[in-house]
Each structure stands twice: as structure tokens, then as C-alpha cells.
Scaffold this active site. Structure first.
Site, PDB file in Angstrom:
ATOM      1  N   ASP A  79      -6.747  -6.913   0.810  1.00 36.70           N
ATOM      2  CA  ASP A  79      -7.879  -6.856   1.734  1.00 36.70           C
ATOM      3  C   ASP A  79      -7.611  -5.960   2.939  1.00 36.70           C
ATOM      4  O   ASP A  79      -6.475  -5.741   3.343  1.00 36.70           O
ATOM      5  CB  ASP A  79      -8.281  -8.254   2.204  1.00 36.70           C
ATOM      6  CG  ASP A  79      -7.122  -9.059   2.787  1.00 36.70           C
ATOM      7  OD1 ASP A  79      -5.987  -8.901   2.307  1.00 36.70           O
ATOM      8  OD2 ASP A  79      -7.352  -9.848   3.724  1.00 36.70           O
ATOM      9  N   GLU A 138      -5.755 -12.034   2.469  1.00 37.28           N
ATOM     10  CA  GLU A 138      -4.550 -12.437   3.192  1.00 37.28           C
ATOM     11  C   GLU A 138      -4.807 -12.521   4.691  1.00 37.28           C
ATOM     12  O   GLU A 138      -4.234 -13.362   5.376  1.00 37.28           O
ATOM     13  CB  GLU A 138      -3.409 -11.437   2.921  1.00 37.28           C
ATOM     14  CG  GLU A 138      -2.053 -11.869   3.482  1.00 37.28           C
ATOM     15  CD  GLU A 138      -1.849 -11.576   4.958  1.00 37.28           C
ATOM     16  OE1 GLU A 138      -1.106 -12.329   5.626  1.00 37.28           O
ATOM     17  OE2 GLU A 138      -2.447 -10.604   5.466  1.00 37.28           O
ATOM     18  N   GLU A 139      -5.669 -11.649   5.194  1.00 34.71           N
ATOM     19  CA  GLU A 139      -5.845 -11.534   6.636  1.00 34.71           C
ATOM     20  C   GLU A 139      -6.407 -12.791   7.291  1.00 34.71           C
ATOM     21  O   GLU A 139      -6.238 -12.994   8.486  1.00 34.71           O
ATOM     22  CB  GLU A 139      -6.727 -10.326   6.970  1.00 34.71           C
ATOM     23  CG  GLU A 139      -6.099  -8.971   6.642  1.00 34.71           C
ATOM     24  CD  GLU A 139      -4.879  -8.637   7.486  1.00 34.71           C
ATOM     25  OE1 GLU A 139      -4.554  -9.410   8.417  1.00 34.71           O
ATOM     26  OE2 GLU A 139      -4.239  -7.605   7.216  1.00 34.71           O
ATOM     27  N   HIS A 362      -2.665  -3.315  12.490  1.00 32.05           N
ATOM     28  CA  HIS A 362      -3.976  -3.758  13.005  1.00 32.05           C
ATOM     29  C   HIS A 362      -4.532  -2.807  14.069  1.00 32.05           C
ATOM     30  O   HIS A 362      -5.587  -3.068  14.630  1.00 32.05           O
ATOM     31  CB  HIS A 362      -3.942  -5.192  13.538  1.00 32.05           C
ATOM     32  CG  HIS A 362      -3.678  -6.221  12.495  1.00 32.05           C
ATOM     33  ND1 HIS A 362      -4.086  -7.538  12.605  1.00 32.05           N
ATOM     34  CD2 HIS A 362      -3.052  -6.150  11.290  1.00 32.05           C
ATOM     35  CE1 HIS A 362      -3.717  -8.221  11.537  1.00 32.05           C
ATOM     36  NE2 HIS A 362      -3.077  -7.385  10.721  1.00 32.05           N
TER      37      HIS A 362
END
Length: 393
Positions: A79, A138-139, A362
Site C-alpha cells: 500500500d 500495512e500503513e 512518509h
């Protein structure tokens, strides 16, 4: 080290990079990885590796070796993040406004797929089965748990994962024994006071004062209630208080996170946070309610597994490639796979100032040194080969 694996990955390097760039151009957020899932499925079809799709996205594929033996799982997440790409000069920049692969999951997917291509070439030599887990979401720390619920770890004896890492120099690979990633939990606290006119504070209970006092005193939990050799991070990242400049706030809403490596410490600190909230509110005549949401577990690398990874690194890439990255208080839901079987998690260095790939994960400028991908793909494959063809476990 298996030379066939190494040579296959070198031969597939350009193909691997092209696949990663395609995913980078078409990022998909958690539980929306439909195109990514389809792209992986097409490649697995070409390889003749059977797989099943998980709901709503993701795949689980099994490559059976030529000899009986254990099952080792290799995991890659897929993702992207709701981050605007700032790398405007990239030929493969994100085509989705407000979305990008700002954490490298596009490279994880491509590296694992390339590892599968290499392992197909040596499948007759494998004493057991390699399971490939292409994981969504996962995030938000939901994907691994859901994959486990849908059978990803059934029959698995050992699990291994990789994360590309911009803080580690390109060409270096780390897999430490013990703590690697911290638990990552979410804290939500609501304070209630009694609102009123800003000119008449004596008739009110100011929720802004309660919330501010709580935030200012909260770090005493870390500095005075926990062992200084046992890392803990408590952060309040969001605070919503009041409605107007001359109205004393009746309500305050706070959100934050707790990170640590020890589950006993985790429980103790969570309890202390709630006590601080309630007692601080009571001092001023207000009330507090806390909602505590457990996110990821700590990622703790099994000793035998991590040592085998280290051995694989030195045999495949040389002694100079082995690196020891300190534990990070970032979170990783790979921990849910480790709840089901022993395993380890490695960091593949991608930081290269010459290629502008040292930006934090990020961040909108995040990118990877693509020359590091062949190392990650080979580590996946060589570790699976080594694990299945040795007796130490």
C-alpha cells in the site's frame, strides 16, 4: 550463497526496476490495492506459481520445492500513503494527486516478485515450500492481522520480511537480534469541563487548561515511571479545544501515540496515561475518558533467524555489507506474522545523498536508490534457500 539465484536477479534487475516504477506511478491506499494485486497476479501466472487472492486485496502464493521440508514465508507490503509527491522531476512520479509510495512498499512488492522469479529457477533444490505473502494495508496496521485471519500463516514454520530504509546507507543491510520496531498504539482522550463566557472564568471549568496541563505533565511518565534503559515514546499529536475566541472551552479532544519494545512496559504506561488524564481533570473539576487502541506489536527478531540473515548477508554481499541499524520506535505490522511463527525483519539500505534518497519515510520527497533493490530481492531468495536447506532450525 546460491549463484543461480544471484545471477537470475542480476539478469532481472532492469525488469524489477521497471515493475517498481509502474507501481510508483499508480499508488493505491490501504484496502484499495486492486491494480497492484492484479499486476502481481499476472507475473505469478507467467511463473506458474499457484496463488489465491485474499479479500479485498492481496495474494498468497506457494512455491513447492523438489524435496519435502518446512515452509518459510516471505512478506512484502503493497500500500501507498495519502502524501503528495514532491519529486516533480521524476519520469515515474505518481499520477494520483495526494497519493504516493512514500515508504517504499512499491519496491518491496517488486523485490519479492523478483525473488520468486529466482527461486523458481532453483525450486528442485528446495527442501520445502516458499510462501509469498503480498500484503495490503500495512500503513494502518490492519493488513497483516487480516492476512493471518485469512490463512496466510497456516502451516508456516518461519517468516521473513524486508523494509527498504533511507536512514541506512545504500549497499548496507541490517538485521539485528532482538528489538527492531516498536509497538505503535493510538491514544484518544476526551476532557470535559464547563464552558462559559471568556470574561467570566470563575463560572467555568476550562477544558483548555485541563488539556494543556495534561500535555505538559505527561512526559513525567517517561522520565519518572519507566526504566531509562527501556525506550518509551509518548506523543500527543492532535489537540482540538474550544469553539470561539471569547468562549471558555467545555470540551477538549486529544489524540496521540505510545511506542515501546516491552509489552509489560506498554501496559504499565497505558494505565499511567489514563490515570494522569483522570486525575488532572479532577484537579480542575472536570472529567476525562480515554480510548486506547492497540496497533502493532513490537517486532522482535528471533536470534537464530537474525543470525542466519546476517550470515546470508555476508556470504552474498561481503562482510562490509553487514550493518547494525539501531532499533526504531516506528511501527510495523509484520509483528502479527511473528505472533504465529518465529522470524526476523531486515532493513535494506537505500540512503544515497548523490541520488537524493536520504529523505525520511512518509515525506513527499521520499525516493529510493534503485540499485539497492537487487540486494533486497537476493536477500529474500537467498534467505529462503538457506533456511530450507539447513538443519539449524
Amino acid at each position: 550463497m546460491n549463484n543461480t539465484i544471484k545471477q537470475t536477479i542480476l539478469n532481472k534487475e532492469e525488469e524489477m526496476i521497471a515493475f517498481r516504477r509502474d507501481l510508483h506511478m499508480h499508488p493505491e491506499l490501504q484496502w484499495q490495492e486492486f491494480r497492484t494485486t492484479d499486476q502481481v497476479a499476472k507475473e505469478l501466472d507467467k511463473l506458474g506459481i499457484p496463488y489465491r487472492r485474499t479479500n479485498p486485496t492481496g495474494l498468497i502464493a506457494d512455491l513447492k520445492g523438489g524435496k519435502p521440508g518446512k515452509t518459510v514465508a516471505l512478506r512484502a507490503d503493497m500500500d501507498a500513503l495519502p502524501v503528495q509527491e514532491l519529486n516533480q522531476d521524476l519520469s515515474y512520479k505518481s499520477t494520483e494527486n495526494g497519493k504516493m509510495h512514500a515508504c517504499g512498499h512499491d519496491s518491496h512488492t517488486s523485490m519479492l516478485l523478483t525473488a520468486a522469479k529466482a527461486l523458481v529457477e532453483v525450486k528442485d533444490e528446495l527442501a520445502g515450500t516458499v510462501r509469498f505473502i503480498f500484503q495490503p494495508s500495512e500503513e494502518n496496521a490492519e493488513g497483516a492481522k487480516e492476512m493471518v485471519a485469512q490463512g496466510a500463516m497456516e502451516g508456516v514454520d518461519h517468516v521473513f520480511g524486508i523494509h527498504i530504509w533511507s536512514q541506512t546507507p545504500s549497499g548496507k543491510i541490517s538485521c539485528v537480534v532482538g528489538s527492531s520496531f516498536a509497538s505503535a498504539d493510538i491514544i484518544e482522550i476526551d476532557f470535559k469541563g464547563q464552558g462559559g463566557h471568556g470574561a467570566m472564568p470563575h463560572d467555568t471549568i476550562d477544558a483548555a487548561i485541563i488539556a494543556s496541563s495534561f500535555v505538559m505533565n505527561l512526559q513525567a511518565i517517561v522520565s519518572r515511571e519507566t526504566n531509562p534503559l527501556d525506550p518509551v515514546v509518548v506523543t500527543i499529536g492532535k489537540m482540538e479545544v474550544g469553539t470561539r475566541f471569547n468562549v471558555i472551552a467545555e470540551n477538549a479532544h486529544l489524540e496521540g501515540t505510545l511506542r515501546c519494545f516491552n509489552n509489560k512496559t506498554r501496559a504499565k504506561v497505558a494505565k499511567s496515561i489514563e490515570q494522569y488524564a483522570k486525575k488532572t481533570a479532577a484537579i480542575y473539576g472536570g472529567t476525562a475518558e480515554m480510548v486506547y487502541k492497540q496497533g502493532t506489536q513490537p517486532v522482535i527478531n528471533d536470534e537464530k533467524s537474525a543470525l542466519l540473515v546476517q550470515k546470508t548477508i555476508t556470504e552474498s554481499f561481503g562482510e562490509d555489507a553487514l550493518y547494525f541499524e539501531p532499533p526504531t520506535t516506528g511501527g510495523e505490522d509484520f509483528s502479527y506474522f511473528q505472533d504465529e511463527a518465529s522470524g526476523s525483519f531486515a532493513l535494506v539500505g537505500s540512503g544515497n545523498p548523490a541520488k537524493d534518497t536520504e529523505w525520511a519515510h512518509h515525506h513527499g520527497r521520499f525516493n529510493i536508490d534503485e540499485s539497492a533493490m537487487k540486494n533486497g530481492a537476493e536477500l529474500y531468495a537467498q534467505f529462503a534457500y538457506n533456511y530450507l536447506n539447513q538443519d539449524e532450525f
